[in-house]
Scaffold this motif. Structure first.
Motif, PDB file in Angstrom:
ATOM      1  N   SER A  68     -11.673 -50.457  21.109  1.00  0.00           N
ATOM      2  CA  SER A  68     -11.511 -50.396  19.657  1.00  0.00           C
ATOM      3  C   SER A  68     -11.730 -48.956  19.203  1.00  0.00           C
ATOM      4  O   SER A  68     -12.734 -48.338  19.581  1.00  0.00           O
ATOM      5  CB  SER A  68     -12.536 -51.337  18.993  1.00  0.00           C
ATOM      6  N   GLN A 118      -5.146 -51.507  21.505  1.00  0.00           N
ATOM      7  CA  GLN A 118      -6.575 -51.834  21.560  1.00  0.00           C
ATOM      8  C   GLN A 118      -6.726 -53.187  22.258  1.00  0.00           C
ATOM      9  O   GLN A 118      -5.975 -54.123  21.967  1.00  0.00           O
ATOM     10  CB  GLN A 118      -7.168 -51.940  20.161  1.00  0.00           C
ATOM     11  N   ARG A 153     -10.817 -54.914  16.120  1.00  0.00           N
ATOM     12  CA  ARG A 153     -11.652 -55.800  15.303  1.00  0.00           C
ATOM     13  C   ARG A 153     -11.323 -55.715  13.828  1.00  0.00           C
ATOM     14  O   ARG A 153     -10.958 -54.662  13.321  1.00  0.00           O
ATOM     15  CB  ARG A 153     -13.120 -55.422  15.462  1.00  0.00           C
ATOM     16  N   ARG A 184     -12.988 -57.514   9.984  1.00  0.00           N
ATOM     17  CA  ARG A 184     -14.336 -57.729   9.441  1.00  0.00           C
ATOM     18  C   ARG A 184     -14.961 -58.964  10.100  1.00  0.00           C
ATOM     19  O   ARG A 184     -14.267 -59.826  10.608  1.00  0.00           O
ATOM     20  CB  ARG A 184     -14.268 -57.922   7.921  1.00  0.00           C
ATOM     21  N   ARG A 234     -13.847 -60.468  13.446  1.00  0.00           N
ATOM     22  CA  ARG A 234     -12.547 -61.117  13.679  1.00  0.00           C
ATOM     23  C   ARG A 234     -11.663 -60.214  14.528  1.00  0.00           C
ATOM     24  O   ARG A 234     -11.823 -59.008  14.535  1.00  0.00           O
ATOM     25  CB  ARG A 234     -11.858 -61.417  12.332  1.00  0.00           C
ATOM     26  N   LYS A 254       0.508 -59.794   5.447  1.00  0.00           N
ATOM     27  CA  LYS A 254      -0.336 -58.631   5.734  1.00  0.00           C
ATOM     28  C   LYS A 254       0.367 -57.681   6.697  1.00  0.00           C
ATOM     29  O   LYS A 254       0.807 -58.076   7.769  1.00  0.00           O
ATOM     30  CB  LYS A 254      -1.639 -59.153   6.338  1.00  0.00           C
ATOM     31  N   ASN A 308       0.820 -52.400  11.045  1.00  0.00           N
ATOM     32  CA  ASN A 308       1.893 -52.959  11.872  1.00  0.00           C
ATOM     33  C   ASN A 308       3.180 -52.208  11.569  1.00  0.00           C
ATOM     34  O   ASN A 308       3.631 -52.207  10.428  1.00  0.00           O
ATOM     35  CB  ASN A 308       2.111 -54.439  11.542  1.00  0.00           C
TER      36      ASN A 308
HETATM   37  C1  BT5 Z   1      -9.022 -56.352   8.724  1.00  0.00           C
HETATM   38  O1  BT5 Z   1      -9.982 -57.292   8.950  1.00  0.00           O
HETATM   39  O2  BT5 Z   1      -7.975 -56.527   8.174  1.00  0.00           O
HETATM   40  C2  BT5 Z   1      -9.366 -54.965   9.291  1.00  0.00           C
HETATM   41  C3  BT5 Z   1      -8.502 -54.603  10.453  1.00  0.00           C
HETATM   42  C4  BT5 Z   1      -8.788 -53.195  10.919  1.00  0.00           C
HETATM   43  C5  BT5 Z   1      -8.080 -52.889  12.203  1.00  0.00           C
HETATM   44  C6  BT5 Z   1      -8.254 -51.437  12.601  1.00  0.00           C
HETATM   45  S1  BT5 Z   1      -7.199 -50.982  13.903  1.00  0.00           S
HETATM   46  C7  BT5 Z   1      -8.050 -49.501  14.132  1.00  0.00           C
HETATM   47  C8  BT5 Z   1      -9.518 -49.818  13.955  1.00  0.00           C
HETATM   48  N1  BT5 Z   1     -10.139 -50.252  15.182  1.00  0.00           N
HETATM   49  C9  BT5 Z   1     -10.560 -51.522  15.108  1.00  0.00           C
HETATM   50  O3  BT5 Z   1     -11.110 -52.158  16.043  1.00  0.00           O
HETATM   51  N2  BT5 Z   1     -10.287 -52.025  13.899  1.00  0.00           N
HETATM   52  C10 BT5 Z   1      -9.660 -51.041  13.044  1.00  0.00           C
HETATM   53  P1  BT5 Z   1      -9.981 -58.756   8.326  1.00  0.00           P
HETATM   54  O4  BT5 Z   1      -9.820 -58.703   6.840  1.00  0.00           O
HETATM   55  O5  BT5 Z   1     -11.205 -59.391   8.865  1.00  0.00           O
HETATM   56  O6  BT5 Z   1      -8.689 -59.427   8.903  1.00  0.00           O
HETATM   57  C11 BT5 Z   1      -8.637 -59.902  10.202  1.00  0.00           C
HETATM   58  C12 BT5 Z   1      -7.620 -61.035  10.226  1.00  0.00           C
HETATM   59  O7  BT5 Z   1      -6.280 -60.507  10.072  1.00  0.00           O
HETATM   60  C13 BT5 Z   1      -7.587 -61.798  11.523  1.00  0.00           C
HETATM   61  O8  BT5 Z   1      -8.544 -62.840  11.520  1.00  0.00           O
HETATM   62  C14 BT5 Z   1      -6.145 -62.346  11.551  1.00  0.00           C
HETATM   63  O9  BT5 Z   1      -6.045 -63.495  10.743  1.00  0.00           O
HETATM   64  C15 BT5 Z   1      -5.367 -61.241  10.860  1.00  0.00           C
HETATM   65  N3  BT5 Z   1      -4.744 -60.318  11.818  1.00  0.00           N
HETATM   66  C16 BT5 Z   1      -5.151 -59.959  13.072  1.00  0.00           C
HETATM   67  N4  BT5 Z   1      -4.352 -59.038  13.600  1.00  0.00           N
HETATM   68  C17 BT5 Z   1      -3.386 -58.795  12.685  1.00  0.00           C
HETATM   69  C18 BT5 Z   1      -2.260 -57.936  12.631  1.00  0.00           C
HETATM   70  N5  BT5 Z   1      -1.952 -57.084  13.618  1.00  0.00           N
HETATM   71  N6  BT5 Z   1      -1.503 -57.963  11.505  1.00  0.00           N
HETATM   72  C19 BT5 Z   1      -1.777 -58.785  10.472  1.00  0.00           C
HETATM   73  N7  BT5 Z   1      -2.830 -59.619  10.466  1.00  0.00           N
HETATM   74  C20 BT5 Z   1      -3.630 -59.627  11.549  1.00  0.00           C
END
Ligand code: BT5
Length: 273
Positions: free
Chosen positions: A36, A60, A64, A66, A69, A131, A156
């Motif tokens: 990550s 990655q 992660r 929030r 997740r 999203k 994305n």
């Molecule tokens: C987020 O969390 O939206 C924050 C994501 C941040 C990712 C970046 S990538 C670079 C950096 N390194 C990391 O490890 N993280 C950051 P949250 O609001 O908790 O949303 C997570 C949820 O989004 C998941 O439970 C899925 O439902 C959905 N999800 C997962 N991967 C996705 C994707 N690639 N595109 C759209 N939705 C996704």
């Protein structure tokens, strides 16, 4: 740069030269694969890496979101990166930061692609209700001083629908799905970093005016929403966002200030006030 022996997915020196930034991306750590970028950035921030340090990965393995997740971060398709901030924000402003970052991203994407993007409180950027980008801000502080903040952004870019796990297909999409063409990830990264650098690294003050951009892009503001906190639900009017980035919810004559860490907006639970 990655210590792996395989060839890096982009030439780090070339990327450094192409960056139109003063602070952001200097220094730059580039990985083909990492667990990550946020975890790596936090590790080097603890050891003193300066504000502006950027960690970027093609893929990655444990990206992660929030609350632990998972964030899907396959190779070739997205921009997965994290950067370090230090004196650019105070502890009080932490809740505001994902909104300001989201506002800045929406502004840049709308300028580049000439179409509307939206935000969802607290940290999502959407197109057509799906999203395309998530933001994860994590901080270490010794009150009232911030030791460091790591801002993680997952955007994305070139996934097709079947590149997403089946469970995400209804709610996620990529910029190339929106634009119906494949996009140059590196050119996009350079534009995005340029605008984040100007907005967040040209002074020690946060660009609080970006909150208005966020509000303009928030479809739920002023509507009746339902918030979820564990198994509890709370319905009211999404009145405003406070200066600390809390959601201001009105229920009858009672006003609640709710922190993003504890509440999220229920999907399909938004109606006109
Ligand atoms: C987020 O969390 O939206 C924050 C994501 C941040 C990712 C970046 S990538 C670079 C950096 N390194 C990391 O490890 N993280 C950051 P949250 O609001 O908790 O949303 C997570 C949820 O989004 C998941 O439970 C899925 O439902 C959905 N999800 C997962 N991967 C996705 C994707 N690639 N595109 C759209 N939705 C996704």
């Amino acid at each position: 740069m990655s210590r792996r022996t395989e060839k890096p997915f982009w030439d780090p020196d070339e990327l450094r030269n192409e960056l139109a930034t003063r602070c952001l991306g200097r220094p730059l750590h580039l990985f083909n694969r990492i667990s990550s970028t946020n975890e790596f950035a936090k590790r080097i921030a603890r050891r003193g890496a300066p504000a502006g340090t950027l960690v970027l990965a093609d893929a990655q393995t444990s990206g992660r979101g929030r609350h632990g997740r998972r964030w899907e971060s396959p190779p070739d398709h997205g921009l997965w990166f994290s950067f370090i901030m230090r004196s650019q924000a105070t502890a009080k402003q932490l809740g505001l930061l994902p909104l300001l970052i989201g506002g800045a991203i929406v502004e840049e994407l709308e300028g580049l692609f000439d179409r509307a993007f939206h935000v969802k409180w607290p940290n999502d950027v959407l197109s057509g209700g799906k999203k395309i980008c998530g933001i994860l801000c994590e901080a270490q502080f010794t009150p009232p001083t911030i030791d460091y903040i790591v801002v993680g952004i997952g955007l994305n870019v070139n996934q097709r629908l079947d590149d997403f796990p089946a469970a995400l297909r209804e709610n996620a999409q990529s910029l190339s799905m929106v634009m119906e063409k494949s996009l140059d990830r590196k050119a996009l990264l350079i534009r995005l970093l340029g605008s984040l650098d100007r907005a967040f690294f040209s002074t020690d003050r946060l660009p609080v005016h970006k909150l208005q951009l966020w509000k303009n892009a928030c479809a739920e503001l002023g509507k009746i929403i339902t918030l979820r906190h564990g198994s509890e639900h709370m319905t009211g009017v999404f009145e405003n966002v406070s200066e600390q980035g809390e959601l201001v919810l009105r229920r009858g004559s009672v006003i609640h200030h709710l922190a993003a860490a504890e509440f999220s907006i229920e999907k399909k639970a938004v109606t006109s006030a």
